[in-house]
Structure formats: C-alpha cells, structure tokens
Design a protein around this motif. Structure first.
Motif, mmCIF file in Angstrom:
data_model
loop_
_atom_site.group_PDB
_atom_site.id
_atom_site.type_symbol
_atom_site.label_atom_id
_atom_site.label_comp_id
_atom_site.label_asym_id
_atom_site.label_seq_id
_atom_site.Cartn_x
_atom_site.Cartn_y
_atom_site.Cartn_z
ATOM 1 N N SER A 101 -2.218 74.563 93.343
ATOM 2 C CA SER A 101 -2.052 73.131 93.594
ATOM 3 C C SER A 101 -1.414 72.884 94.959
ATOM 4 O O SER A 101 -0.807 73.775 95.570
ATOM 5 C CB SER A 101 -1.174 72.512 92.508
ATOM 6 N N PHE A 102 -1.526 71.632 95.396
ATOM 7 C CA PHE A 102 -0.903 71.251 96.657
ATOM 8 C C PHE A 102 0.607 71.426 96.601
ATOM 9 O O PHE A 102 1.225 71.863 97.574
ATOM 10 C CB PHE A 102 -1.242 69.802 97.027
ATOM 11 N N SER A 103 1.212 71.123 95.466
ATOM 12 C CA SER A 103 2.671 71.254 95.356
ATOM 13 C C SER A 103 3.091 72.710 95.526
ATOM 14 O O SER A 103 4.142 72.989 96.117
ATOM 15 C CB SER A 103 3.190 70.675 94.038
ATOM 16 N N VAL A 104 2.284 73.644 95.053
ATOM 17 C CA VAL A 104 2.592 75.065 95.261
ATOM 18 C C VAL A 104 2.430 75.416 96.737
ATOM 19 O O VAL A 104 3.270 76.107 97.317
ATOM 20 C CB VAL A 104 1.724 75.967 94.360
ATOM 21 N N TRP A 105 1.347 74.931 97.367
ATOM 22 C CA TRP A 105 1.167 75.153 98.810
ATOM 23 C C TRP A 105 2.407 74.684 99.579
ATOM 24 O O TRP A 105 2.950 75.413 100.415
ATOM 25 C CB TRP A 105 -0.047 74.382 99.337
ATOM 26 N N ALA A 106 2.847 73.460 99.300
ATOM 27 C CA ALA A 106 3.994 72.894 100.017
ATOM 28 C C ALA A 106 5.253 73.694 99.745
ATOM 29 O O ALA A 106 6.070 73.916 100.657
ATOM 30 C CB ALA A 106 4.189 71.431 99.630
ATOM 31 N N SER A 107 5.434 74.151 98.522
ATOM 32 C CA SER A 107 6.612 74.938 98.159
ATOM 33 C C SER A 107 6.614 76.298 98.859
ATOM 34 O O SER A 107 7.633 76.725 99.416
ATOM 35 C CB SER A 107 6.663 75.118 96.638
ATOM 36 N N VAL A 108 5.466 76.976 98.827
ATOM 37 C CA VAL A 108 5.359 78.273 99.505
ATOM 38 C C VAL A 108 5.564 78.093 101.003
ATOM 39 O O VAL A 108 6.286 78.876 101.641
ATOM 40 C CB VAL A 108 3.996 78.947 99.202
ATOM 41 N N LEU A 109 4.978 77.062 101.563
ATOM 42 C CA LEU A 109 5.141 76.774 102.985
ATOM 43 C C LEU A 109 6.609 76.588 103.334
ATOM 44 O O LEU A 109 7.107 77.163 104.316
ATOM 45 C CB LEU A 109 4.333 75.533 103.352
ATOM 46 N N ALA A 110 7.330 75.817 102.548
ATOM 47 C CA ALA A 110 8.758 75.597 102.801
ATOM 48 C C ALA A 110 9.539 76.907 102.699
ATOM 49 O O ALA A 110 10.445 77.167 103.514
ATOM 50 C CB ALA A 110 9.316 74.570 101.828
ATOM 51 N N LYS A 111 9.199 77.752 101.746
ATOM 52 C CA LYS A 111 9.876 79.055 101.598
ATOM 53 C C LYS A 111 9.604 79.949 102.797
ATOM 54 O O LYS A 111 10.497 80.632 103.288
ATOM 55 C CB LYS A 111 9.437 79.756 100.314
ATOM 56 N N VAL A 112 8.376 79.941 103.277
ATOM 57 C CA VAL A 112 8.035 80.754 104.460
ATOM 58 C C VAL A 112 8.817 80.266 105.674
ATOM 59 O O VAL A 112 9.345 81.071 106.456
ATOM 60 C CB VAL A 112 6.503 80.740 104.716
ATOM 61 N N VAL A 113 8.927 78.956 105.832
ATOM 62 C CA VAL A 113 9.723 78.405 106.937
ATOM 63 C C VAL A 113 11.172 78.870 106.807
ATOM 64 O O VAL A 113 11.774 79.344 107.775
ATOM 65 C CB VAL A 113 9.631 76.861 106.976
ATOM 66 N N GLU A 114 11.733 78.754 105.619
ATOM 67 C CA GLU A 114 13.116 79.194 105.396
ATOM 68 C C GLU A 114 13.288 80.669 105.689
ATOM 69 O O GLU A 114 14.289 81.070 106.300
ATOM 70 C CB GLU A 114 13.541 78.888 103.951
ATOM 71 N N GLN A 115 12.348 81.494 105.256
ATOM 72 C CA GLN A 115 12.421 82.938 105.537
ATOM 73 C C GLN A 115 12.403 83.202 107.041
ATOM 74 O O GLN A 115 13.157 84.043 107.530
ATOM 75 C CB GLN A 115 11.262 83.678 104.862
ATOM 76 N N ASN A 116 11.574 82.493 107.760
ATOM 77 C CA ASN A 116 11.487 82.669 109.202
ATOM 78 C C ASN A 116 12.736 82.178 109.916
ATOM 79 O O ASN A 116 13.048 82.628 111.004
ATOM 80 C CB ASN A 116 10.235 81.996 109.751
ATOM 81 N N LEU A 117 13.444 81.242 109.286
ATOM 82 C CA LEU A 117 14.718 80.771 109.834
ATOM 83 C C LEU A 117 15.875 81.664 109.417
ATOM 84 O O LEU A 117 16.998 81.495 109.908
ATOM 85 C CB LEU A 117 14.983 79.320 109.393
ATOM 86 N N GLY A 118 15.620 82.565 108.476
ATOM 87 C CA GLY A 118 16.665 83.452 107.980
ATOM 88 C C GLY A 118 17.620 82.766 107.025
ATOM 89 O O GLY A 118 18.781 83.185 106.898
ATOM 90 N N ILE A 119 17.154 81.720 106.323
ATOM 91 C CA ILE A 119 18.053 80.990 105.423
ATOM 92 C C ILE A 119 17.569 81.012 103.977
ATOM 93 O O ILE A 119 18.101 80.298 103.141
ATOM 94 C CB ILE A 119 18.246 79.527 105.862
#
Length: 121
Positions: A101-119
């Motif tokens: 679903s789109f909500s999963v896409w958005a959630s995974v995307l946010a997690k990837v951003v956080e991982q790349n920020l180291g947070i």
C-alpha cells in the motif's frame, strides 16, 4: 491500470520543481502516456497528495484529472522521495515483498530517510 510509484514520484517532482505554486499548462511526464499521467493525477488527487480537477468524460478510457498543485502531504512525501539514492533504497526494500500500500511506501521511505540521517532506532 496498475499504480506506478515511479510515475507518482515523477509527477510530484515535476509539480514541486515548477517555479509557481500551480501546475504548468499541458502537464506531461516524459516516458509516460498521457492516459497514464492523467490517471495517476486522478488517484493522487484522491489520495490528497495533489489538488486535481477531474476531467473524466464518457469518452475517457480511464479516470483522468489534471493537476492543479501539490498539497501539504504531497510536499511531505516528495521531500523524502526526491533523492534518487533514497528512492532506490526504498524501492529495493519494498520490492522484496512485492506490491504494498501507499502507506507502507511512505513508512518505508521515512525509515530509509531516518537511516540515512543516522537517527533510526
């Protein structure tokens, strides 16, 4: 017609990069048919990522809409998705399990951003 998240991203990027708050006239996305673009604008409007004007008619092969502008939620999504590396990491993660679903896409995307920020936790 199947939802294409790469096209969703391209539509949002094009709207985000336009110098004015409104979509350009004769909105097109290179590499996609006008039917695909207008259908995706229709469903993006339903999802609240863009304001769109329904232009479907009795002669339309698919539901269609022309984009008007990004919404707050559209800006939120594309701020996370515009980086090609982040987007590719998200696609790689999502494609491990197939369509989601789109909500999963958005959630995974946010997690990837956080991982790349180291947070990420």
């Amino acid at each position: 017609m199947k939802r294409n998240m790469d096209l969703v991203r391209e539509i949002l990027i094009n709207l985000n990069e336009h110098p004015h708050g409104y979509a350009p006239d004769n909105f097109k996305v290179q590499g996609y048919s006008q039917e695909e673009v207008l259908y995706h604008c229709f469903i993006l409007g339903e999802a609240g990522l863009i304001d769109a004007s329904n232009t479907s008619s009795d002669n339309s092969l698919s539901p269609e809409a022309i984009p008007i502008r990004l919404t707050w939620m559209g800006h939120e999504f594309i701020e996370n998705a515009k980086n090609e590396n982040i987007w590719q990491q998200t696609k790689d993660a999502v494609h491990k399990i197939g369509d989601v679903s789109f909500s999963v896409w958005a959630s995974v995307l946010a997690k990837v951003v956080e991982q790349n920020l180291g947070i990420s936790s």
